[in-house]
Design a protein around this motif. Structure first.
Motif, PDB file in Angstrom:
ATOM      1  N   PHE A 288       0.797  -1.276  -0.031  1.00 17.07           N
ATOM      2  CA  PHE A 288       0.018  -0.106  -0.257  1.00 17.07           C
ATOM      3  C   PHE A 288       0.936   1.287  -0.113  1.00 17.07           C
ATOM      4  O   PHE A 288       0.611   2.277  -0.769  1.00 17.07           O
ATOM      5  CB  PHE A 288      -0.972   0.104   1.193  1.00 17.07           C
ATOM      6  N   VAL A 289       1.972   1.432   0.789  1.00 17.00           N
ATOM      7  CA  VAL A 289       2.755   2.324   0.750  1.00 17.00           C
ATOM      8  C   VAL A 289       3.422   2.649  -0.533  1.00 17.00           C
ATOM      9  O   VAL A 289       3.601   3.585  -0.956  1.00 17.00           O
ATOM     10  CB  VAL A 289       3.784   2.368   1.970  1.00 17.00           C
ATOM     11  N   PHE A 290       3.822   1.669  -1.057  1.00 20.99           N
ATOM     12  CA  PHE A 290       4.724   1.682  -2.174  1.00 20.99           C
ATOM     13  C   PHE A 290       3.683   2.266  -3.551  1.00 20.99           C
ATOM     14  O   PHE A 290       4.039   2.954  -4.298  1.00 20.99           O
ATOM     15  CB  PHE A 290       5.303   0.272  -2.787  1.00 20.99           C
ATOM     16  N   LEU A 291       2.304   1.577  -3.193  1.00 23.67           N
ATOM     17  CA  LEU A 291       1.541   2.020  -4.399  1.00 23.67           C
ATOM     18  C   LEU A 291       0.979   3.679  -4.210  1.00 23.67           C
ATOM     19  O   LEU A 291       1.003   4.099  -5.346  1.00 23.67           O
ATOM     20  CB  LEU A 291       0.062   1.069  -4.419  1.00 23.67           C
ATOM     21  N   ALA A 292       0.987   3.938  -2.874  1.00 26.74           N
ATOM     22  CA  ALA A 292       0.643   5.368  -2.516  1.00 26.74           C
ATOM     23  C   ALA A 292       1.855   6.296  -3.037  1.00 26.74           C
ATOM     24  O   ALA A 292       1.434   7.118  -3.672  1.00 26.74           O
ATOM     25  CB  ALA A 292       0.069   5.367  -1.310  1.00 26.74           C
TER      26      ALA A 292
END
Length: 64
Positions: A4-8
């Protein structure tokens, strides 16, 4: 959570890159100095303007 952090962060980075690419090529035209209008010359040179007719009905009495 890491996905999620990478995608965001990837979406935020892509957004900034798109915003930068869209605004990088925008240019503002230099302001031009407009000459002043000579109103008297415009009024004296006007030709073939439509005319308005005015009919004065103030002296017409009803019943006569």
């Amino acid at each position: 959570m890491r996905k999620f952090v990478f995608l965001a962060s990837a979406l935020i980075l892509a957004g900034f890159a798109g915003w930068n690419a869209a605004t990088n090529q925008a240019s503002v035209a230099a302001p031009t100095k407009n000459p002043r209008m000579d109103v008297m010359q415009m009024m004296s040179a006007a030709k073939n303007l439509p005319t308005q007719q005015f009919i004065d009905h103030s002296l017409v009495h009803a019943g006569e």
